[in-house]
Write a protein that holds these residues in place. Sequence first.
Motif, short mmCIF file in Angstrom:
data_model
loop_
_atom_site.label_atom_id
_atom_site.label_comp_id
_atom_site.label_asym_id
_atom_site.label_seq_id
_atom_site.Cartn_x
_atom_site.Cartn_y
_atom_site.Cartn_z
N GLN A 129 3.03 3.23 -5.21
CA GLN A 129 2.29 4.48 -5.11
C GLN A 129 0.87 4.29 -4.60
O GLN A 129 0.30 5.20 -4.01
CB GLN A 129 2.24 5.17 -6.48
N TRP A 130 0.28 3.13 -4.85
CA TRP A 130 -1.13 2.96 -4.50
C TRP A 130 -1.46 1.67 -3.77
O TRP A 130 -2.48 1.59 -3.10
CB TRP A 130 -2.00 3.03 -5.76
N ASN A 131 -0.62 0.64 -3.89
CA ASN A 131 -0.99 -0.69 -3.40
C ASN A 131 -0.52 -0.89 -1.96
O ASN A 131 0.67 -1.01 -1.70
CB ASN A 131 -0.38 -1.75 -4.31
N PRO A 132 -1.45 -0.99 -1.00
CA PRO A 132 -1.04 -1.16 0.39
C PRO A 132 -0.62 -2.59 0.75
O PRO A 132 -0.03 -2.80 1.80
CB PRO A 132 -2.31 -0.79 1.17
N PHE A 133 -0.91 -3.54 -0.12
CA PHE A 133 -0.63 -4.94 0.18
C PHE A 133 0.59 -5.46 -0.57
O PHE A 133 1.54 -5.93 0.02
CB PHE A 133 -1.85 -5.80 -0.13
#
Length: 122
Positions: free
Chosen positions: A8-12
């Motif tokens: 939901q939030w972590n691009p990596f």
Amino acid sequence: MDFEAYQQWNPFIRKIDGVAKPGNRISAQMHLDNRRMMLHPDVLAVKPEKELRWSGHLYVPGIFDGEHCFIIEPLNENQVLFIQHEKFNGLLVPFFTSILAVTRNGFEEMNRALKERSEKEK
């Protein structure tokens, strides 16, 4: 360590499967630029809401090894300091400088996203 929320939030680190318990192996799906990479590190330490530490290697130990830790230190009642630290060693480390730079950028992007998420939840 709410692994289910990472996508939901972590691009990596988009996904982590497994139980964060010392001695366990987990699976982490990382996105390096436009490439997806699966890592299978061994969990070294877990202190709920304080620390997660893992280590992994490329093929066999001693070739390209890495240890990563995530640490949360309370600063006051409403603030914490989030620290990430990574240490690489092994024969191939000098030849992977470009990948290490991309990895560092990914973790920095993750840090910014985590900051945004935590500030929204206040």
